[in-house]
Design a protein around this motif. Structure first.
Motif: not given
Length: 382
Positions: A222-223, A248-249, A254-255, A342-346
């Motif tokens: 999916x990614x 979505x990911x 979680x199926x 899947x990460x977070x930046x700012x």
């Protein structure tokens, strides 16, 4: 599993031998002993239609992209061997040495590809084989029943039931049934793919590959598709869509996100439209031996889910990705190393992948043990 022959001519010789052996021996040694002249003529007409449709399936070119000069090549691939752009649904056949329009597979039994312009002939060949073998099997069983019912009767002359007839009844009845069942399985596979799902065998293989990758444990498929959206439509890389991507990911992990809600096969329309694409719009064309579809095999109608609209939800854009949505490379999560983060930046969600082209060339096999190359596709050009 695809069959590979060392001597290609054997692929023609074997069917010709089977058609002749069953058809003419059955007529001469069995049917002529009890069947009416009218039914014998009907049987020979069926047999003649097998020969005609088989001849056309062999000698009709499946179609190649002559003078194909598309204005938009962003979603097309360039064939180095043909030195031209490949239309959608086209593949380069390593045996025929040409790009084939709407390529279904390379058939060793016709020494030819099955593609846009000869798929009707190939399907009609299967139909006539089924009609003829079913008709013959019914007559053979009728004759066997007659002989069995009168096995102790003294009223039947031995000249009416000869030793040669009994021998050929014993040989041809199971042989005919075997051919019917074999062709019936292939026919059902073709009907399921082309008529009910609007796809070729190659496209069905692709769909199974994608679904297998999607549901594999710890899959990052999916990614990969989300990254594909951002590559094709950079303007869609918004904060809203990045947030939706993370959602979505999470649902996928979680199926709670089914495969068909993010992957759309764009050429599957209604059954009537699928029939029209494969065989032509008129029922008369479906049975006429030389009939081919009315289109050019270069462009195809897409279904309603495949249209891209700027600003749509990320899930709708995923459905609008060109086929196949991952670019068409043969890969599986088991056999290649893929890391999608899947990460977070700012405060923004960012999806990263370190997957390489070499890693993604690992072949995938379906439940029949088939790789893409088994359908005749040249892996160097796909």
């Amino acid at each position: 599993m695809a069959i590979k022959l060392k001597r290609p001519w054997v692929g023609i010789a074997v069917p010709c031998f089977i058609i002749s052996f069953i058809g003419y021996n059955a007529h001469y040694f069995i049917l002529s002993n009890f069947l009416s002249r009218k039914r014998q003529i009907i049987f020979q007409c069926f047999l003649s239609m097998i020969w005609l449709s088989y001849y056309l399936a062999i000698y009709t070119n499946p179609g190649k992209p002559i003078q194909f000069n598309p204005k938009d090549t962003s979603n097309l691939k360039f064939c180095k061997k043909c030195e031209s752009w490949k239309p959608e649904r086209a593949h380069h056949c390593k045996t025929c040495n040409q790009c084939v329009l709407m390529m279904d597979h390379h058939c060793p039994w016709t020494m030819n590809c099955v593609g846009y312009f000869n798929y009707p002939q190939f399907l009609r060949f299967l139909v006539w084989v089924l009609i003829t073998t079913a008709f013959l099997f019914l007559q053979l069983c009728t004759r066997i029943k007659f002989i069995w019912d009168h096995r102790n009767s003294r009223n039947i002359s031995t000249t009416l039931i000869t030793k040669s007839e009994l021998i050929f009844l014993t040989i041809l009845t199971p042989f005919d049934a075997f051919i019917f069942l074999t062709i019936f399985v292939l026919f059902i596979r073709c009907i399921r793919n082309q008529i009910f799902n609007g796809m070729t065998q190659i496209e069905n293989w692709e769909l199974e590959r994608l679904e297998s990758s999607y549901y594999r444990r710890n899959s990052k498929f999916l990614g990969t598709l989300i990254n594909k959206v951002y590559d094709l439509y950079p303007d869609e890389k918004t904060i809203e869509h990045k947030s939706e991507a993370a959602e979505l990911i999470e649902r996928k992990s979680k199926g709670r996100l089914r495969f068909m809600t993010v992957v759309n096969f764009p050429y599957d329309n209604s059954i009537l439209k699928n029939i029209s694409t494969a065989l032509g719009s008129s029922p008369l064309l479906w049975i006429f031996p030389w009939a081919v579809p009315e289109g050019d095999g270069l462009y195809f109608e897409h279904n309603e889910f495949s249209g891209y609209e700027k600003g749509s939800s990320l899930q709708d854009i995923l459905l609008a990705l060109p086929w196949p949505p991952d670019g068409g490379r043969q890969a599986t999560d088991m056999n290649h190393k893929t890391q999608v983060e899947v990460i977070q930046e700012d405060g923004e969600v960012i999806i990263r992948s370190n997957e390489t082209e070499t890693q993604r060339r690992t072949a995938w096999k379906n439940e029949w043990g088939e790789e893409l190359e088994d359908f005749g596709v040249d892996p160097e050009e796909d």
